[in-house]
Write a protein that holds these residues in place. Structure first.
Motif, mmCIF file in Angstrom:
data_model
loop_
_atom_site.group_PDB
_atom_site.id
_atom_site.type_symbol
_atom_site.label_atom_id
_atom_site.label_comp_id
_atom_site.label_asym_id
_atom_site.label_seq_id
_atom_site.Cartn_x
_atom_site.Cartn_y
_atom_site.Cartn_z
ATOM 1 N N THR A 66 -10.826 28.308 29.454
ATOM 2 C CA THR A 66 -9.591 27.815 30.071
ATOM 3 C C THR A 66 -9.678 26.327 30.386
ATOM 4 O OG1 THR A 66 -10.250 28.530 32.303
ATOM 5 C CG2 THR A 66 -8.916 30.072 30.987
ATOM 6 N N LEU A 67 -10.871 25.825 30.726
ATOM 7 C CA LEU A 67 -11.036 24.382 30.943
ATOM 8 C C LEU A 67 -10.764 23.623 29.640
ATOM 9 C CD1 LEU A 67 -14.226 24.417 33.185
ATOM 10 C CD2 LEU A 67 -11.977 23.522 33.853
ATOM 11 N N SER A 68 -11.334 24.132 28.543
ATOM 12 C CA SER A 68 -11.144 23.497 27.239
ATOM 13 C C SER A 68 -9.688 23.570 26.806
ATOM 14 C CB SER A 68 -12.038 24.192 26.201
ATOM 15 O OG SER A 68 -11.721 23.738 24.900
ATOM 16 N N LEU A 69 -9.067 24.734 26.985
ATOM 17 C CA LEU A 69 -7.680 24.903 26.569
ATOM 18 C C LEU A 69 -6.745 24.004 27.377
ATOM 19 C CD1 LEU A 69 -5.561 26.254 24.823
ATOM 20 C CD2 LEU A 69 -5.610 28.221 26.398
ATOM 21 N N ALA A 70 -6.949 23.916 28.683
ATOM 22 C CA ALA A 70 -6.108 23.049 29.523
ATOM 23 C C ALA A 70 -6.228 21.593 29.059
ATOM 24 C CB ALA A 70 -6.502 23.178 30.989
ATOM 25 N N HIS A 71 -7.452 21.163 28.752
ATOM 26 C CA HIS A 71 -7.676 19.791 28.280
ATOM 27 C C HIS A 71 -6.950 19.561 26.943
ATOM 28 C CE1 HIS A 71 -9.720 16.011 27.537
ATOM 29 N NE2 HIS A 71 -10.002 16.458 26.322
ATOM 30 N N ARG A 72 -7.087 20.500 26.010
ATOM 31 C CA ARG A 72 -6.455 20.352 24.695
ATOM 32 C C ARG A 72 -4.934 20.401 24.793
ATOM 33 N NH1 ARG A 72 -8.141 24.759 21.621
ATOM 34 N NH2 ARG A 72 -9.184 25.631 23.431
ATOM 35 N N LEU A 73 -4.402 21.238 25.683
ATOM 36 C CA LEU A 73 -2.952 21.293 25.888
ATOM 37 C C LEU A 73 -2.433 19.946 26.375
ATOM 38 C CD1 LEU A 73 -2.704 24.817 27.531
ATOM 39 C CD2 LEU A 73 -1.532 24.132 25.419
ATOM 40 N N ARG A 74 -3.129 19.378 27.357
ATOM 41 C CA ARG A 74 -2.712 18.080 27.892
ATOM 42 C C ARG A 74 -2.805 17.005 26.817
ATOM 43 N NH1 ARG A 74 -1.319 15.726 32.316
ATOM 44 N NH2 ARG A 74 -1.861 17.376 33.726
ATOM 45 N N VAL A 130 2.357 33.589 28.614
ATOM 46 C CA VAL A 130 1.727 33.647 27.297
ATOM 47 C C VAL A 130 0.238 33.930 27.475
ATOM 48 C CG1 VAL A 130 1.289 32.373 25.163
ATOM 49 C CG2 VAL A 130 3.426 32.002 26.409
ATOM 50 N N GLU A 131 -0.274 34.889 26.721
ATOM 51 C CA GLU A 131 -1.702 35.205 26.768
ATOM 52 C C GLU A 131 -2.512 34.022 26.229
ATOM 53 O OE1 GLU A 131 -3.003 38.001 28.076
ATOM 54 O OE2 GLU A 131 -0.971 38.629 28.582
ATOM 55 N N LEU A 132 -3.736 33.880 26.730
ATOM 56 C CA LEU A 132 -4.597 32.761 26.306
ATOM 57 C C LEU A 132 -4.793 32.744 24.791
ATOM 58 C CD1 LEU A 132 -7.324 32.733 29.101
ATOM 59 C CD2 LEU A 132 -5.343 31.218 28.863
ATOM 60 N N ALA A 133 -5.012 33.906 24.187
ATOM 61 C CA ALA A 133 -5.216 33.960 22.733
ATOM 62 C C ALA A 133 -3.976 33.448 21.992
ATOM 63 C CB ALA A 133 -5.539 35.389 22.296
ATOM 64 N N GLN A 134 -2.786 33.753 22.516
ATOM 65 C CA GLN A 134 -1.559 33.267 21.887
ATOM 66 C C GLN A 134 -1.435 31.755 22.062
ATOM 67 O OE1 GLN A 134 2.066 35.203 23.203
ATOM 68 N NE2 GLN A 134 3.331 33.946 21.878
ATOM 69 N N LEU A 135 -1.811 31.228 23.231
ATOM 70 C CA LEU A 135 -1.795 29.774 23.435
ATOM 71 C C LEU A 135 -2.752 29.085 22.467
ATOM 72 C CD1 LEU A 135 -1.613 29.419 27.308
ATOM 73 C CD2 LEU A 135 0.084 28.629 25.662
ATOM 74 N N GLU A 136 -3.923 29.679 22.287
ATOM 75 C CA GLU A 136 -4.904 29.123 21.330
ATOM 76 C C GLU A 136 -4.293 29.077 19.930
ATOM 77 O OE1 GLU A 136 -7.819 27.768 21.857
ATOM 78 O OE2 GLU A 136 -8.705 28.663 23.649
ATOM 79 N N GLN A 137 -3.594 30.154 19.540
ATOM 80 C CA GLN A 137 -2.972 30.219 18.210
ATOM 81 C C GLN A 137 -1.853 29.197 18.097
ATOM 82 O OE1 GLN A 137 -4.049 32.084 15.469
ATOM 83 N NE2 GLN A 137 -2.671 30.590 14.529
ATOM 84 N N MET A 150 -1.641 26.393 19.643
ATOM 85 C CA MET A 150 -2.277 25.078 19.518
ATOM 86 C C MET A 150 -2.801 24.868 18.101
ATOM 87 S SD MET A 150 -2.081 23.176 22.172
ATOM 88 C CE MET A 150 -3.378 22.005 21.802
ATOM 89 N N ALA A 151 -3.421 25.890 17.529
ATOM 90 C CA ALA A 151 -3.940 25.782 16.158
ATOM 91 C C ALA A 151 -2.794 25.543 15.174
ATOM 92 C CB ALA A 151 -4.709 27.047 15.786
ATOM 93 N N ASP A 152 -1.686 26.265 15.363
ATOM 94 C CA ASP A 152 -0.515 26.079 14.492
ATOM 95 C C ASP A 152 0.033 24.660 14.620
ATOM 96 O OD1 ASP A 152 -0.806 28.734 13.782
ATOM 97 O OD2 ASP A 152 0.910 29.436 14.976
ATOM 98 N N ALA A 153 0.126 24.162 15.855
ATOM 99 C CA ALA A 153 0.648 22.808 16.089
ATOM 100 C C ALA A 153 -0.259 21.765 15.441
ATOM 101 C CB ALA A 153 0.784 22.539 17.582
ATOM 102 N N GLN A 154 -1.598 21.975 15.536
ATOM 103 C CA GLN A 154 -2.541 21.025 14.937
ATOM 104 C C GLN A 154 -2.432 21.037 13.421
ATOM 105 O OE1 GLN A 154 -6.127 22.396 16.847
ATOM 106 N NE2 GLN A 154 -5.988 20.835 18.444
ATOM 107 N N SER A 155 -2.269 22.231 12.826
ATOM 108 C CA SER A 155 -2.169 22.293 11.361
ATOM 109 C C SER A 155 -0.850 21.687 10.887
ATOM 110 C CB SER A 155 -2.332 23.724 10.846
ATOM 111 O OG SER A 155 -1.276 24.544 11.286
ATOM 112 N N GLN A 156 0.234 21.863 11.657
ATOM 113 C CA GLN A 156 1.512 21.233 11.317
ATOM 114 C C GLN A 156 1.392 19.717 11.403
ATOM 115 O OE1 GLN A 156 4.357 22.912 14.025
ATOM 116 N NE2 GLN A 156 4.380 24.900 13.014
#
Length: 157
Positions: free
Chosen positions: A47-55, A127-134, A136-142
């Motif tokens: 969650t620390l990593s995900l919060a940082h990547r979201l920001r 949104v579940e954490l796994a869905q947020l991760e997905q 983010m991955a989709d946004a990065q690939s786009q």
């Protein structure tokens, strides 16, 4: 507490008549002063990593202090992650009839809480954490595909 606030809003949105024994004759008189919900859980490395990547990606979670799903989402991230969490409060002055949603929330078209905006795409609800991760991955690939297209177009000139 937060439960009482959520119950009061449930009554408000349900439109029930007189609130027995409360001295409030209608939901129109109800006022909820802003109270920042305290996140009490510990953050994980995920969650620390995900919060940082979201920001870093410019993602935002729009919410309301009285929203139980917003609170649950924050609890899922934990207290330490909240220091870097991309959150916008839509009712920073509290809520009462006639109070306008915060400008940033209105500009983002927020109609439900929470609302996540990631890479320009809005998702309503918790949104579940796994869905947020997905997401983010989709946004990065786009983003990578758009960058490759721009580089190819530039090279063609």
């Amino acid at each position: 507490g937060l439960g009482a606030t959520a119950a009061a809003l449930a009554v408000l949105y349900a439109g029930f008549g007189p609130l027995a024994g409360s001295g409030i004759s209608s939901a129109a008189e109800l006022e909820l002063p802003y109270v920042s919900p305290q996140v009490t859980t510990e953050s994980s490395e995920q969650t620390l990593s995900l919060a940082h990547r979201l920001r870093e990606a410019g993602a935002v979670m729009y919410g309301a202090f009285w929203c139980s799903h917003c609170y649950d989402q924050k609890q899922e991230f934990g207290a330490a992650a909240m220091a870097e969490f991309p959150y916008v409060e839509c009712f920073p002055q509290g809520w009462k009839k006639g109070v306008k949603i915060a400008d940033a929330c209105e500009a983002a078209g927020v109609k439900a809480f929470p609302t996540w905006v990631i890479n320009g795409s809005a998702t309503e609800g918790q949104v579940e954490l796994a869905q947020l991760e997905q997401m983010m991955a989709d946004a990065q690939s786009q983003g990578a595909a758009a960058q490759e297209s721009a580089v190819a177009a530039e090279a063609g000139h």
